[in-house]
Design an enzyme around this catalytic site. Structure first.
Site, PDB file in Angstrom:
ATOM      1  N   HIS A  37      24.901 -60.983  23.508  1.00 43.16           N
ATOM      2  CA  HIS A  37      26.341 -60.747  23.308  1.00 43.16           C
ATOM      3  C   HIS A  37      27.128 -61.113  24.569  1.00 43.16           C
ATOM      4  O   HIS A  37      28.135 -61.833  24.505  1.00 43.16           O
ATOM      5  CB  HIS A  37      26.554 -59.274  22.928  1.00 43.16           C
ATOM      6  CG  HIS A  37      27.987 -58.867  22.772  1.00 43.16           C
ATOM      7  ND1 HIS A  37      28.515 -58.432  21.580  1.00 43.16           N
ATOM      8  CD2 HIS A  37      29.008 -58.814  23.665  1.00 43.16           C
ATOM      9  CE1 HIS A  37      29.798 -58.147  21.749  1.00 43.16           C
ATOM     10  NE2 HIS A  37      30.112 -58.363  23.011  1.00 43.16           N
ATOM     11  N   GLU A  38      26.651 -60.629  25.721  1.00 43.20           N
ATOM     12  CA  GLU A  38      27.400 -60.881  26.970  1.00 43.20           C
ATOM     13  C   GLU A  38      27.348 -62.356  27.361  1.00 43.20           C
ATOM     14  O   GLU A  38      28.354 -62.913  27.808  1.00 43.20           O
ATOM     15  CB  GLU A  38      26.877 -60.002  28.104  1.00 43.20           C
ATOM     16  CG  GLU A  38      26.977 -58.496  27.887  1.00 43.20           C
ATOM     17  CD  GLU A  38      28.314 -58.020  27.354  1.00 43.20           C
ATOM     18  OE1 GLU A  38      29.343 -58.667  27.640  1.00 43.20           O
ATOM     19  OE2 GLU A  38      28.339 -57.015  26.620  1.00 43.20           O
TER      20      GLU A  38
END
Ligand code: NI
Length: 189
Positions: free
Chosen positions: A149-150
């Protein structure tokens, strides 16, 4: 150290590929990371990427506490499911298997929403820490999810773009009532 405003979906900085960091040990990067940590903690997040605070640099921070571990994980794999607060500069992800699993995510740049997102369950990631030393780890489960996600933020990708079924993009206030796991498995809450 400052708590900074978080860019929200629609701001161009979130769509733009972030620039590699040339000197990870510089005072500027250290100051950026301090602000990112303060901002993430204030927002009660599990992760944050530099573009979310309007800095288009390849820096992410994240944590995968034991409390978020999937129940019933094999003992010999448990280590891969956890990470203390980690600063990763110029990260790269290597997918270690084709398996994916769906999990509910939230994002500080998409406030008030939750979405069901497929992610690879088993990855290796590499990058550099604030001390300039290389970091290389294998990650599974929530740990693998938060890193994917990051790192997506660094390529201008927000989690709705990874969703297979947009009918599973819902308001957090509804998730609380209708989707029991949504509270435990989100990315940034
Ligand atoms: Ni996010």
């Amino acid at each position: 150290m400052a708590i900074l405003k978080i860019a929200r979906m629609g701001h161009p900085v979130l769509r733009k590929p972030a620039e590699p960091v040339e000197n990870p040990t510089s005072p500027e990067v250290r100051a950026l990371v301090k602000d990112m940590i303060a901002t993430m903690i204030d927002a009660n997040g599990a992760g944050l990427a530099a573009p979310q605070i309007h800095e288009s640099k390849r820096v992410v921070i994240f944590q995968a506490p034991a409390s978020r571990m999937t129940p019933g994980v094999d003992e010999d794999e448990a280590y891969d499911h956890q990470a203390e607060l980690t600063v990763l500069i110029n990260p790269e992800i290597e997918v270690l298997g084709p398996e994916t699993e769906e999990g509910w995510e939230g994002c500080l740049s998409v406030p008030g929403m939750r979405g069901l997102v497929p992610r690879y369950t088993h990855i290796r990631y590499r990058g550099v820490g604030l001390d300039g030393e290389p970091i290389e780890r294998v990650a599974r489960g929530f740990h693998a999810r938060v890193v994917q996600h990051e790192c997506d933020h660094l390529d201008g990708i927000l989690y709705p773009q990874r969703m297979a079924d947009l009918s599973k993009l819902i308001f957090e206030t509804e998730a609380v009532h209708w989707v029991a796991p949504a509270r435990g498995e989100d990315e940034e809450r």
